[in-house]
Design a protein around this motif. Structure first.
Motif, PDB file in Angstrom:
ATOM      1  N   GLY A   1     -35.234  17.567  24.216  1.00 45.03           N
ATOM      2  CA  GLY A   1     -35.476  16.134  24.286  1.00 45.03           C
ATOM      3  C   GLY A   1     -34.220  15.356  24.647  1.00 45.03           C
ATOM      4  O   GLY A   1     -34.262  14.424  25.462  1.00 45.03           O
ATOM      5  N   ASN A   2     -33.071  15.735  24.064  1.00 42.79           N
ATOM      6  CA  ASN A   2     -31.813  15.066  24.393  1.00 42.79           C
ATOM      7  C   ASN A   2     -31.433  15.284  25.848  1.00 42.79           C
ATOM      8  O   ASN A   2     -30.971  14.358  26.527  1.00 42.79           O
ATOM      9  N   ASP A   3     -31.631  16.503  26.338  1.00 38.20           N
ATOM     10  CA  ASP A   3     -31.282  16.807  27.719  1.00 38.20           C
ATOM     11  C   ASP A   3     -32.194  16.070  28.694  1.00 38.20           C
ATOM     12  O   ASP A   3     -31.743  15.579  29.737  1.00 38.20           O
ATOM     13  N   PHE A   4     -33.474  15.984  28.367  1.00 39.18           N
ATOM     14  CA  PHE A   4     -34.423  15.265  29.220  1.00 39.18           C
ATOM     15  C   PHE A   4     -34.094  13.773  29.233  1.00 39.18           C
ATOM     16  O   PHE A   4     -34.181  13.114  30.277  1.00 39.18           O
ATOM     17  N   SER A   5     -33.698  13.244  28.101  1.00 40.43           N
ATOM     18  CA  SER A   5     -33.280  11.844  28.022  1.00 40.43           C
ATOM     19  C   SER A   5     -32.037  11.593  28.874  1.00 40.43           C
ATOM     20  O   SER A   5     -31.932  10.562  29.555  1.00 40.43           O
ATOM     21  N   LEU A   6     -31.090  12.531  28.835  1.00 44.29           N
ATOM     22  CA  LEU A   6     -29.886  12.393  29.661  1.00 44.29           C
ATOM     23  C   LEU A   6     -30.246  12.398  31.140  1.00 44.29           C
ATOM     24  O   LEU A   6     -29.694  11.605  31.925  1.00 44.29           O
ATOM     25  N   LEU A   7     -31.155  13.263  31.545  1.00 42.12           N
ATOM     26  CA  LEU A   7     -31.605  13.288  32.941  1.00 42.12           C
ATOM     27  C   LEU A   7     -32.225  11.951  33.333  1.00 42.12           C
ATOM     28  O   LEU A   7     -31.961  11.421  34.415  1.00 42.12           O
ATOM     29  N   ALA A   8     -33.058  11.399  32.448  1.00 43.32           N
ATOM     30  CA  ALA A   8     -33.686  10.107  32.728  1.00 43.32           C
ATOM     31  C   ALA A   8     -32.639   9.000  32.843  1.00 43.32           C
ATOM     32  O   ALA A   8     -32.723   8.130  33.718  1.00 43.32           O
ATOM     33  N   GLY A   9     -31.640   9.018  31.949  1.00 44.44           N
ATOM     34  CA  GLY A   9     -30.581   8.023  32.017  1.00 44.44           C
ATOM     35  C   GLY A   9     -29.789   8.134  33.307  1.00 44.44           C
ATOM     36  O   GLY A   9     -29.456   7.116  33.941  1.00 44.44           O
ATOM     37  N   ALA A  10     -29.463   9.374  33.720  1.00 46.86           N
ATOM     38  CA  ALA A  10     -28.741   9.573  34.975  1.00 46.86           C
ATOM     39  C   ALA A  10     -29.573   9.100  36.163  1.00 46.86           C
ATOM     40  O   ALA A  10     -29.049   8.472  37.097  1.00 46.86           O
ATOM     41  N   ALA A  11     -30.882   9.386  36.135  1.00 51.69           N
ATOM     42  CA  ALA A  11     -31.761   8.936  37.215  1.00 51.69           C
ATOM     43  C   ALA A  11     -31.839   7.410  37.262  1.00 51.69           C
ATOM     44  O   ALA A  11     -31.901   6.818  38.343  1.00 51.69           O
ATOM     45  N   ASN A  12     -31.840   6.772  36.100  1.00 49.95           N
ATOM     46  CA  ASN A  12     -31.847   5.300  36.067  1.00 49.95           C
ATOM     47  C   ASN A  12     -30.588   4.726  36.708  1.00 49.95           C
ATOM     48  O   ASN A  12     -30.647   3.742  37.462  1.00 49.95           O
ATOM     49  N   LEU A  13     -29.453   5.313  36.396  1.00 48.20           N
ATOM     50  CA  LEU A  13     -28.198   4.813  36.969  1.00 48.20           C
ATOM     51  C   LEU A  13     -28.181   5.022  38.482  1.00 48.20           C
ATOM     52  O   LEU A  13     -27.708   4.147  39.224  1.00 48.20           O
ATOM     53  N   ALA A  14     -28.700   6.160  38.947  1.00 48.02           N
ATOM     54  CA  ALA A  14     -28.772   6.386  40.394  1.00 48.02           C
ATOM     55  C   ALA A  14     -29.720   5.391  41.050  1.00 48.02           C
ATOM     56  O   ALA A  14     -29.464   4.912  42.164  1.00 48.02           O
ATOM     57  N   ARG A  15     -30.801   5.048  40.356  1.00 51.50           N
ATOM     58  CA  ARG A  15     -31.749   4.068  40.894  1.00 51.50           C
ATOM     59  C   ARG A  15     -31.125   2.678  40.942  1.00 51.50           C
ATOM     60  O   ARG A  15     -31.302   1.925  41.905  1.00 51.50           O
ATOM     61  N   MET A  16     -30.385   2.325  39.905  1.00 53.89           N
ATOM     62  CA  MET A  16     -29.696   1.031  39.894  1.00 53.89           C
ATOM     63  C   MET A  16     -28.678   0.942  41.024  1.00 53.89           C
ATOM     64  O   MET A  16     -28.500  -0.120  41.630  1.00 53.89           O
ATOM     65  N   ALA A  17     -28.013   2.065  41.316  1.00 51.86           N
ATOM     66  CA  ALA A  17     -27.068   2.076  42.435  1.00 51.86           C
ATOM     67  C   ALA A  17     -27.787   1.801  43.756  1.00 51.86           C
ATOM     68  O   ALA A  17     -27.302   1.020  44.586  1.00 51.86           O
ATOM     69  N   LYS A  18     -28.960   2.428  43.953  1.00 49.13           N
ATOM     70  CA  LYS A  18     -29.722   2.216  45.176  1.00 49.13           C
ATOM     71  C   LYS A  18     -30.221   0.783  45.299  1.00 49.13           C
ATOM     72  O   LYS A  18     -30.315   0.231  46.396  1.00 49.13           O
ATOM     73  N   LEU A  19     -30.552   0.172  44.160  1.00 52.64           N
ATOM     74  CA  LEU A  19     -31.052  -1.201  44.159  1.00 52.64           C
ATOM     75  C   LEU A  19     -29.929  -2.234  44.173  1.00 52.64           C
ATOM     76  O   LEU A  19     -30.197  -3.434  44.109  1.00 52.64           O
ATOM     77  N   GLN A  20     -28.688  -1.753  44.245  1.00 50.84           N
ATOM     78  CA  GLN A  20     -27.517  -2.633  44.300  1.00 50.84           C
ATOM     79  C   GLN A  20     -27.401  -3.521  43.067  1.00 50.84           C
ATOM     80  O   GLN A  20     -27.102  -4.715  43.154  1.00 50.84           O
TER      81      GLN A  20
END
Length: 548
Positions: free
Chosen positions: A516-535
């Protein structure tokens, strides 16, 4: 170990930083982390993980950045530290610069192991995901719509057969027992197996009698060990090992009249599949897609595709079991609204135009496939004033379906297509059944209605009214178009999360909590990558905004 603090002063003459500044796209995760690292992961935010004494740690802002990039690129700990040491983009993102000016040129892979363990034991083990979600909310990227779904997470261990399970459980028990208790356990073992090796005993596996003797002898060893432990005061480790042994023996074996044990011709409901990872389970996503391990559940905002919640459950858990936790933020928001301001789901269902007098943008809405279209979840959404776009399975079949029957919940009666009315017999859970046994025998429509010898019965769900309203809603073309345009976005998100670059569907760790912790970390990393794409960028006022 005390908290390490990163140097916040950048070197304007750093060639590596200047090269990355000119060549990396502005919407890359590396440029985003370089610009926002100190805002997202200030070292002080991790102060609770360290003490005030000892040598200084690697700055948490550096470790958190490496963990995000590691999860996005599917690296092992050793690979991640190598990337950090030799990849200019990783060093630029971590803000450590070139080697001649960096206070932290390299660090061991065990630093990542230690930091994850410190996070796991803390009050906020999923803080990287929480930080990403808070930033996305502040930037206005999280609205009041949620799309729910789940995906298999294959376990990181081999699934064991019955013999391997029993032998492994006995071996674990002997390992954690002290010398005196171990001697008592060894004395009652009558099979001749010392349980020192994890390899299967050598027998003729084509000989059914030899197989039966093997199963019976190891089962009797297991029960003999449990008898020794009965009424003894056990340490937590021994108690846990004994409980595991009792579970694996009880789930797979049956005893004949002569006292011998054999493998039961059934699969236990909550069967343990490995003693190495006792929390993993048999699961199935569809009738034909079966797997062993866990399920990862997410909720996303369909407009920005930001992940708003994650949960990991055993593989045999139903999707709807995690639904309320996934939309906990919506339920809290609706709970804080006055009762006069709530949009009651039943009222929405009865409107000819579901959108009249309601702001489509502000209305909280939840989307999900048939797995989430349960009566209890529909009812919970209605009580909270949340619009349900969860699809509900329509009755199917060649004979008369349930929809052909007139169900009157006010009178608690059901009328069949032939006009016969019977009462609903309620059970203590609120559900019930309507039986047309006597009326079916002379009925001329029987062949079109049922093939059961006892006649037709109609089951009534305890949330039948909510299910009926849900089925009526999803017949609306506007509802269907909205569902078809919105729900598939979560499938695309899972395709991004589970791609090979991120490590695929195979769990990287063992145990429900760590997965669960690892899956949460993946989701957090994906959110940050998405925020980067959305500027999305922080502003001098302390907030976040999307730079167009």
């Amino acid at each position: 170990m005390s908290l390490g603090i990163a140097d916040s002063q950048s070197n304007f003459f750093d060639d590596m930083a200047q090269f990355c500044e000119k060549t990396l796209p502005k919407d890359s995760i590396y440029a985003f982390l370089h610009d926002e690292r100190n805002r997202l992961f200030p070292d002080e935010a991790f102060a609770d993980l360290f003490s005030g004494r000892g040598r200084q740690s690697v700055p948490p802002s550096v470790i958190a950045t490496v963990m995000v990039l590691q999860r996005l690129e599917g690296c092992s700990d050793r690979e991640a530290t190598e990337r950090y040491a030799f990849d200019a983009r990783w060093r630029y993102a971590a803000g450590v610069g070139s080697y001649d000016v960096s206070a932290w040129p390299v660090f061991s892979h065990t630093v990542l192991v230690d930091f994850r363990e410190r996070l796991r034991r803390s009050d906020k083990p999923d803080r990287v995901f929480e930080i990403s979600l808070q930033a996305a909310r502040a930037a206005g990227l999280v609205g009041r719509k949620r799309v729910l779904d789940s995906t298999p997470l294959y376990d990181a261990v081999a699934t064991m057969d019955t013999i391997t399970l029993i032998r492994s459980a006995i071996r674990n028990l002997l390992k954690v027992a002290d010398r005196s208790l171990r001697d008592s356990l060894v004395r009652v073992l009558t099979s001749g197996d010392d349980y020192a090796s994890s390899a299967k005993p050598t027998i003729d596996w084509d000989d059914r009698d030899a197989q039966a003797e093997l199963i019976d002898s190891r089962a009797k060893d297991a029960y003999a060990c449990l008898v020794v432990l009965e009424a003894k005061e056990l340490t937590p480790e021994v108690n846990q090992a004994a409980h595991l042994l009792a579970t694996v023996v009880g789930q797979d074996l049956e005893q004949d009249d002569d006292g011998s044990f054999h493998i039961a011709r059934r699969v236990a409901k909550d069967r343990i599949i490995s003693t190495v990872d006792p929390e993993a389970r048999h699961g199935h996503k569809t009738t034909h897609h079966k797997f062993d391990g866990y399920k990862g559940h997410i909720a996303i905002d369909p407009d920005s595709e930001i992940i708003t919640s994650t949960i990991v459950t055993p593989g045999n858990a139903g999707d709807a079991s995690a639904a309320q936790d996934l939309i906990g933020d919506l339920l809290e928001d609706q709970g804080s609204v006055g009762s006069d301001d709530l949009i009651v789901g039943a009222d929405l269902a009865n409107r000819s135009d579901p959108t009249e007098d309601v702001d489509e943008i502000d209305r909280p809405t939840v989307y999900g496939d048939n797995a989430y279209g349960t009566g209890s979840f529909h009812d919970r959404l209605e009580q909270a004033g949340i619009d349900s776009r969860c699809k509900t399975q329509d009755p199917v079949g060649e004979l008369f379906t349930k929809e052909r029957f007139d169900i009157n919940l006010t009178d608690d009666t059901v009328t069949c297509p032939a006009g016969v009315r019977v009462s609903i017999n309620r059970n203590r859970h609120g559900g019930g059944v309507a039986k047309f046994v006597e009326a079916c025998t002379p009925c001329q429509m029987r062949d079109q209605c049922t093939s059961a010898t006892q006649g037709r019965t109609i089951s009534i769900n305890s949330h039948e009214a909510a299910l009926t309203r849900a089925r009526n809603r999803q017949r609306d073309p506007v509802w269907r178009d909205d569902y078809r345009a919105t729900r598939p976005k979560v499938e695309r998100k899972f395709a991004h999360l589970m791609r090979r670059k991120h490590g695929g569907r195979r769990a990287r760790v063992r145990g429900l909590l760590r997965v669960g912790n690892d899956f949460s970390l993946l989701a957090g990393a994906a959110n940050l990558a998405r925020m980067a794409k959305l500027q999305a960028r922080s502003n001098p006022c302390g907030g976040w905004e999307v730079v167009m």
